[in-house]
Design a protein around this motif. Sequence first.
Motif, short mmCIF file in Angstrom:
data_model
loop_
_atom_site.label_atom_id
_atom_site.label_comp_id
_atom_site.label_asym_id
_atom_site.label_seq_id
_atom_site.Cartn_x
_atom_site.Cartn_y
_atom_site.Cartn_z
N PRO A 120 1.02 -0.95 -0.04
CA PRO A 120 -0.63 -0.20 0.18
C PRO A 120 1.21 0.99 -0.15
CG PRO A 120 0.32 -0.82 1.92
CD PRO A 120 0.89 -1.80 1.31
N ARG A 121 0.46 2.58 -0.82
CA ARG A 121 0.93 3.63 -0.87
C ARG A 121 0.42 4.21 0.76
NH1 ARG A 121 2.04 6.43 -6.16
NH2 ARG A 121 3.56 7.37 -5.38
N THR A 122 0.90 3.75 1.79
CA THR A 122 0.15 4.02 3.00
C THR A 122 0.29 5.79 2.92
OG1 THR A 122 1.41 2.04 4.50
CG2 THR A 122 0.63 3.78 5.60
N LEU A 123 1.24 6.81 3.36
CA LEU A 123 0.96 7.84 3.51
C LEU A 123 0.21 8.45 2.62
CD1 LEU A 123 4.70 8.90 3.72
CD2 LEU A 123 2.59 8.69 5.69
N LYS A 124 0.22 8.10 1.12
CA LYS A 124 -1.20 8.13 -0.09
C LYS A 124 -2.69 8.24 0.35
CE LYS A 124 -1.33 9.40 -4.43
NZ LYS A 124 -0.91 10.62 -4.84
N GLY A 125 -2.67 6.76 1.13
CA GLY A 125 -3.61 6.24 2.08
C GLY A 125 -4.28 6.78 2.95
N LEU A 126 -3.29 7.57 3.68
CA LEU A 126 -3.82 7.38 5.06
C LEU A 126 -3.90 9.61 4.43
CD1 LEU A 126 -0.69 7.09 7.82
CD2 LEU A 126 -3.58 6.63 7.87
N ASN A 127 -3.76 10.26 3.97
CA ASN A 127 -3.55 11.65 3.19
C ASN A 127 -5.48 11.25 2.45
OD1 ASN A 127 -3.28 14.41 2.39
ND2 ASN A 127 -2.83 13.49 0.25
N GLN A 128 -5.14 10.25 1.66
CA GLN A 128 -6.59 10.69 1.04
C GLN A 128 -8.09 10.51 2.02
OE1 GLN A 128 -7.61 9.68 -1.72
NE2 GLN A 128 -9.33 9.65 -1.93
N LEU A 129 -7.32 9.35 3.40
CA LEU A 129 -8.06 9.48 4.66
C LEU A 129 -8.76 10.31 5.50
CD1 LEU A 129 -7.65 6.09 6.29
CD2 LEU A 129 -9.26 6.07 4.60
N TYR A 130 -8.04 11.65 5.55
CA TYR A 130 -7.95 12.90 5.99
C TYR A 130 -8.55 13.15 5.07
CZ TYR A 130 -4.36 11.96 9.58
OH TYR A 130 -3.94 11.03 11.13
N ILE A 154 -8.21 3.14 -7.45
CA ILE A 154 -7.76 2.06 -5.85
C ILE A 154 -5.87 1.73 -7.30
CG2 ILE A 154 -7.63 -0.16 -6.03
CD1 ILE A 154 -10.10 -0.45 -6.97
N GLY A 155 -5.41 2.14 -8.34
CA GLY A 155 -3.90 2.01 -8.72
C GLY A 155 -2.83 2.57 -7.49
N VAL A 156 -3.66 3.83 -7.84
CA VAL A 156 -2.69 4.82 -7.10
C VAL A 156 -2.36 5.22 -5.74
CG1 VAL A 156 -3.36 6.75 -8.76
CG2 VAL A 156 -4.88 6.43 -6.34
N LEU A 157 -2.99 4.12 -4.90
CA LEU A 157 -3.21 3.53 -3.31
C LEU A 157 -1.52 2.59 -3.42
CD1 LEU A 157 -6.72 4.56 -2.02
CD2 LEU A 157 -4.93 5.69 -1.98
N LEU A 158 -1.24 1.65 -4.48
CA LEU A 158 -0.54 0.81 -4.71
C LEU A 158 0.69 1.03 -5.08
CD1 LEU A 158 -2.91 -2.16 -5.49
CD2 LEU A 158 -1.98 -1.30 -3.11
N ARG A 159 1.46 0.24 -4.45
CA ARG A 159 3.07 -0.04 -5.78
C ARG A 159 3.77 -1.37 -5.81
NH1 ARG A 159 6.98 0.13 -1.94
NH2 ARG A 159 7.37 0.13 -0.50
N ALA A 160 4.22 -0.94 -6.56
CA ALA A 160 4.94 -2.58 -6.77
C ALA A 160 5.96 -3.35 -5.53
CB ALA A 160 5.66 -2.64 -8.62
N LYS A 161 6.14 -4.23 -5.90
CA LYS A 161 7.32 -3.80 -4.64
C LYS A 161 8.80 -4.38 -5.27
CE LYS A 161 5.23 -5.31 -0.47
NZ LYS A 161 5.43 -6.81 0.34
#
Length: 149
Positions: free
Chosen positions: A68-78, A142-149
């Motif tokens: 997950p792109r955690t910071l992006k996800g948290l920003n989205q939630l805020y 959905i894709g912008v909240l994910l990243r390939a490892k």
Amino acid sequence: MSESIAISPARTAVMATSLAALSALLLAFGASAGEARPSLRDVQEIEDPLFAVAVASEVADQCDRLAPRTLKGLNQLYQIRARANALGYSDAEIKSYIKSDQEKSRMRAKGERLLRQAGVKLDQPETFCAYGLAEIKKNSAIGVLLRAK
């Protein structure tokens, strides 16, 4: 010349009673208007990004090649919370919605339908990976909240 208008005490009492009744009616209307707000699930600008975060999180949990792109996800939630607040929802209402077992079940069922329609087999993690990589490539919500490892 100025004339003064004499208002009888009885007339004053009637006016005061009328004003009190009007005030009560306006307060009651205001309360019911506040209660008439739709459920957050019915507010697309809240539901859609929240759903994207939930699906991205599930895809990242199921696929070991994605994170997950955690910071992006948290920003989205805020941002979701700020928008809900701007629409008049309190933090308590938002929290209640997010923590509701009924809403969690509904969101899970909605996510499973989306994933199945996209060809994901819920018991095959590799299909989550294919779905997630396709979403990343599309640069979807959905894709912008994910990243390939």
